[in-house]
Design a protein around this motif. Structure first.
Motif, PDB file in Angstrom:
ATOM      1  N   ALA A   1       8.526   4.979  13.268  1.00  0.00           N
ATOM      2  CA  ALA A   1       7.810   6.208  13.629  1.00  0.00           C
ATOM      3  C   ALA A   1       7.283   6.079  15.051  1.00  0.00           C
TER       4      ALA A   1
ATOM      5  N   SER B   1      10.292   0.512   9.370  1.00  0.00           N
ATOM      6  CA  SER B   1      11.155   0.013  10.450  1.00  0.00           C
ATOM      7  C   SER B   1      12.015  -1.162   9.996  1.00  0.00           C
TER       8      SER B   1
ATOM      9  N   THR C   1       0.843  -1.207   0.000  1.00  0.00           N
ATOM     10  CA  THR C   1       0.000   0.000   0.000  1.00  0.00           C
ATOM     11  C   THR C   1       0.875   1.252   0.000  1.00  0.00           C
TER      12      THR C   1
ATOM     13  N   LEU D   1      -6.975  -6.983   2.164  1.00  0.00           N
ATOM     14  CA  LEU D   1      -6.314  -7.662   1.039  1.00  0.00           C
ATOM     15  C   LEU D   1      -5.386  -6.672   0.363  1.00  0.00           C
TER      16      LEU D   1
ATOM     17  N   PHE E   1       7.525  -4.504  12.532  1.00  0.00           N
ATOM     18  CA  PHE E   1       8.059  -5.831  12.839  1.00  0.00           C
ATOM     19  C   PHE E   1       9.316  -5.686  13.686  1.00  0.00           C
TER      20      PHE E   1
HETATM   21  P1  FAD Z   1       2.154  -4.355   5.321  1.00  0.00           P
HETATM   22  O1  FAD Z   1       2.472  -5.248   4.209  1.00  0.00           O
HETATM   23  O2  FAD Z   1       1.915  -4.964   6.658  1.00  0.00           O
HETATM   24  O3  FAD Z   1       3.319  -3.288   5.442  1.00  0.00           O
HETATM   25  C1  FAD Z   1       3.347  -2.403   6.529  1.00  0.00           C
HETATM   26  C2  FAD Z   1       4.757  -1.901   6.735  1.00  0.00           C
HETATM   27  O4  FAD Z   1       4.709  -0.856   7.708  1.00  0.00           O
HETATM   28  C3  FAD Z   1       5.719  -2.942   7.276  1.00  0.00           C
HETATM   29  O5  FAD Z   1       6.829  -3.046   6.412  1.00  0.00           O
HETATM   30  C4  FAD Z   1       6.117  -2.419   8.672  1.00  0.00           C
HETATM   31  O6  FAD Z   1       7.471  -2.682   8.984  1.00  0.00           O
HETATM   32  C5  FAD Z   1       5.875  -0.918   8.512  1.00  0.00           C
HETATM   33  N1  FAD Z   1       5.591  -0.237   9.790  1.00  0.00           N
HETATM   34  C6  FAD Z   1       4.605  -0.527  10.667  1.00  0.00           C
HETATM   35  N2  FAD Z   1       4.644   0.320  11.714  1.00  0.00           N
HETATM   36  C7  FAD Z   1       5.677   1.169  11.488  1.00  0.00           C
HETATM   37  C8  FAD Z   1       6.221   2.254  12.202  1.00  0.00           C
HETATM   38  N3  FAD Z   1       5.711   2.682  13.366  1.00  0.00           N
HETATM   39  N4  FAD Z   1       7.304   2.885  11.680  1.00  0.00           N
HETATM   40  C9  FAD Z   1       7.849   2.477  10.512  1.00  0.00           C
HETATM   41  N5  FAD Z   1       7.361   1.443   9.779  1.00  0.00           N
HETATM   42  C10 FAD Z   1       6.289   0.806  10.264  1.00  0.00           C
HETATM   43  N6  FAD Z   1      -3.160 -10.741   0.747  1.00  0.00           N
HETATM   44  C11 FAD Z   1      -3.702 -10.911  -0.491  1.00  0.00           C
HETATM   45  O7  FAD Z   1      -4.371 -10.016  -1.012  1.00  0.00           O
HETATM   46  N7  FAD Z   1      -3.465 -12.079  -1.180  1.00  0.00           N
HETATM   47  C12 FAD Z   1      -2.710 -13.119  -0.678  1.00  0.00           C
HETATM   48  O8  FAD Z   1      -2.561 -14.153  -1.317  1.00  0.00           O
HETATM   49  C13 FAD Z   1      -2.132 -12.930   0.626  1.00  0.00           C
HETATM   50  N8  FAD Z   1      -1.358 -13.928   1.186  1.00  0.00           N
HETATM   51  C14 FAD Z   1      -0.817 -13.717   2.429  1.00  0.00           C
HETATM   52  C15 FAD Z   1      -0.017 -14.731   2.980  1.00  0.00           C
HETATM   53  C16 FAD Z   1       0.530 -14.558   4.249  1.00  0.00           C
HETATM   54  C17 FAD Z   1       1.396 -15.651   4.836  1.00  0.00           C
HETATM   55  C18 FAD Z   1       0.282 -13.363   4.982  1.00  0.00           C
HETATM   56  C19 FAD Z   1       0.875 -13.154   6.349  1.00  0.00           C
HETATM   57  C20 FAD Z   1      -0.513 -12.361   4.431  1.00  0.00           C
HETATM   58  C21 FAD Z   1      -1.077 -12.534   3.161  1.00  0.00           C
HETATM   59  N9  FAD Z   1      -1.870 -11.533   2.584  1.00  0.00           N
HETATM   60  C22 FAD Z   1      -2.396 -11.717   1.325  1.00  0.00           C
HETATM   61  C23 FAD Z   1      -2.152 -10.258   3.281  1.00  0.00           C
HETATM   62  C24 FAD Z   1      -1.266  -9.143   2.705  1.00  0.00           C
HETATM   63  O9  FAD Z   1       0.090  -9.476   2.894  1.00  0.00           O
HETATM   64  C25 FAD Z   1      -1.611  -7.820   3.382  1.00  0.00           C
HETATM   65  O10 FAD Z   1      -2.958  -7.512   3.079  1.00  0.00           O
HETATM   66  C26 FAD Z   1      -0.683  -6.712   2.860  1.00  0.00           C
HETATM   67  O11 FAD Z   1       0.665  -6.980   3.163  1.00  0.00           O
HETATM   68  C27 FAD Z   1      -1.070  -5.359   3.467  1.00  0.00           C
HETATM   69  O12 FAD Z   1      -0.211  -4.408   2.929  1.00  0.00           O
HETATM   70  P2  FAD Z   1       0.112  -3.038   3.687  1.00  0.00           P
HETATM   71  O13 FAD Z   1       1.026  -2.287   2.789  1.00  0.00           O
HETATM   72  O14 FAD Z   1      -1.179  -2.400   4.093  1.00  0.00           O
HETATM   73  O15 FAD Z   1       0.844  -3.459   5.046  1.00  0.00           O
END
Ligand code: FAD
Length: 327
Positions: free
Chosen positions: A88, A36, A16, A292, A121
Motif C-alpha cells: 500500500a 506486501s 491482527t 503483543l 518487509f
Molecule cells: P505483523 O505481524 O508485523 O504483520 C504486519 C503485516 O503488514 C506484515 O505481513 C507486513 O508485510 C504487512 N505490511 C506492512 N506495511 C504494509 C504495506 N504498506 N502494504 C502491505 N502490507 C504491509 N509476540 C507475542 O505476543 N508473543 C511472543 O512470544 C512473541 N515472540 C516474538 C518473537 C520474535 C522473534 C519477534 C520478532 C516478535 C515476537 N512477538 C511476540 C511479537 C509479535 O510477532 C507481534 O506483536 C505481532 O506479529 C504483531 O502482529 P501484527 O498483525 O500487528 O503485525
C-alpha cells in the motif's frame, strides 16, 4: 483486479489483520486483505515460524506457523479477497470511499484498517547496481519453486538459517551449490552448520559478491572477492540472496496520520485522525500500549465494530456474541 468497493480493506495480513478479517465477516462486511509479503502471517511466518508462542490465550504452547494456520482458517470465514505481494502506497478520498494506491494497482474501499505491524518487509539486497537486472528471473530473495534449480549452477549467499537450509535442500537438486558468506562463522543452528560441512555444498567464507555478470536477465557468473581483494569468478545460473529482511512503514508515513515515531496514534475506538481509517496491532500507540499478539487480537474487534457502525450508522457497535451468531 476486482474493483468493487469493499467495506473494509485490511493492510497487513499478520495475526491482527487475519483476526480482523474473521471479525469483519462476523459483522457481514466485505473484506480485502493486502500484504506486501508473498504469504500471510506477518512477523510470525517471516521471522519465527518454528518458534513456540506461550502467551496467547487458550494455547498453552503453539508453534507460530500453526497459530497462523488457525488464524488463516478463521480469516476465511469472511471470504476475503486476499492480495499478496502488493504494498500500500497512498490514499485519497473520493466521496464515500477511499482510493487506495498500491505498487501494483488501485483498490476501492469504504474503510481502511491498518494492521501493518512494523511495516512492509523488503528483502535486504547485496547492494550492487546490476542486481535489479536479474531480479525475478535468475536472482532470487526467497525460494517458491525448487524445481527451477534442477541441474543448475546455484550460488546461495548468507550465513543464517535460511541460507544454510536452502543450500542443503538444493544439494541433491542443483548441478552444484556454492554457499558464499561474508564472515568466517555462520549464525545458523549448529546442527545445520555441521550438516553443511559434511554435505556436497561448496562453502566459501570471508568472501563477498563483488559483481554479477550476464545479459538479458540471465546470470552467467559472479565475481567473489576476499578481504585482501583477491578475486574469483564462479559460473552461475541462479543466485539466491538470503540476507534477511528490512521493514519500513515507508509510504504510510506520508498519509497525514498522527504518528509517534513509527507508530500510528489511535483513540479508544482504534480510530486514527483520518475519518474512516482505523489501526490495530503493533502499528498503533496510545497511553499504556503493549505490543503483543494478544493485544492486537483484542484491538481487532474494537476497530472492526467501529468501522461497521461508521459505514452503517444503524449498526450497533456492540456486536452479538459469536455463540449467538453461529448457533
Ligand atoms: P505483523 O505481524 O508485523 O504483520 C504486519 C503485516 O503488514 C506484515 O505481513 C507486513 O508485510 C504487512 N505490511 C506492512 N506495511 C504494509 C504495506 N504498506 N502494504 C502491505 N502490507 C504491509 N509476540 C507475542 O505476543 N508473543 C511472543 O512470544 C512473541 N515472540 C516474538 C518473537 C520474535 C522473534 C519477534 C520478532 C516478535 C515476537 N512477538 C511476540 C511479537 C509479535 O510477532 C507481534 O506483536 C505481532 O506479529 C504483531 O502482529 P501484527 O498483525 O500487528 O503485525
Amino acid at each position: 483486479m476486482n474493483n468493487e468497493i469493499v467495506d473494509i480493506t485490511i493492510i497487513g495480513g499478520g495475526p491482527t489483520g487475519l483476526f480482523s478479517s474473521f471479525y469483519a465477516g462476523m459483522r457481514e462486511m466485505s473484506v480485502k486483505i493486502i500484504d506486501s509479503l508473498p504469504q500471510l502471517g506477518g512477523q510470525l511466518i517471516e521471522l519465527y515460524p518454528d518458534k513456540y508462542i506461550y502467551d496467547v490465550g487458550g494455547f498453552p504452547k503453539i508453534l507460530a506457523k500453526d497459530f497462523v494456520a488457525n488464524l488463516v482458517t478463521q480469516a476465511h470465514y469472511a471470504k476475503p479477497e486476499i492480495v499478496l505481494g502488493e504494498t500500500a502506497l497512498s490514499v485519497t478520498r473520493d466521496g464515500d470511499h477511499f482510493i487506495l494506491q498500491t505498487d501494483k494497482g488501485v483498490h476501492l474501499t469504504r474503510t481502511i484498517l491498518l494492521t501493518a505491524g512494523i511495516g512492509a518487509f523488503q528483502p535486504r539486497k547485496i547492494g550492487l547496481k546490476e542486481e535489479v537486472d536479474y531480479e525475478g528471473t535468475t536472482l532470487h530473495y526467497g525460494i517458491k519453486d525448487l524445481s527451477i534449480f534442477k541441474d543448475q549452477n546455484v550460488v546461495v549467499c548468507g550465513g543464517g538459517d535460511s541460507a544454510v537450509d536452502w543450500s542443503l535442500m538444493l544439494e541433491d537438486i542443483a548441478a552444484n551449490v556454492t554457499l558464499v558468506h561474508r564472515r568466517e562463522r555462520f549464525t545458523a543452528h549448529e546442527t545445520s552448520v555441521n550438516q553443511l560441512m559434511e554435505s556436497k555444498v561448496n562453502v566459501k567464507t570471508s568472501r563477498a559478491i563483488k559483481a554479477i555478470e550476464g545479459e538479458a536477465g540471465a546470470i552467467s557468473g559472479v565475481v567473489l572477492a576476499d578481504k585482501e581483494g583477491v578475486e574469483e569468478r564462479l559460473a552461475v545460473d541462479h543466485l539466491i540472496v538470503n540476507y534477511g529482511n528490512i521493514s519500513s512503514l515507508g509510504p504510510l508515513k506520508e498519509w497525514g496520520l498522527e504518528m509517534d515515531r513509527n507508530s500510528i496514534l489511535v483513540n479508544t475506538r482504534m480510530e486514527t485522525n483520518i475519518e474512516g481509517i482505523y489501526a490495530a496491532g503493533d502499528i498503533t500507540n496510545y497511553d499504556g500500549k503493549v505490543k503483543l499478539i494478544a493485544v492486537g487480537l483484542g484491538e481487532a474487534p474494537i476497530a472492526v465494530n467501529h468501522a461497521k457502525s461508521h459505514i452503517d450508522p444503524k449498526a450497533r457497535v456492540q456486536p452479538l456474541h459469536s455463540t449467538s451468531v453461529f448457533s
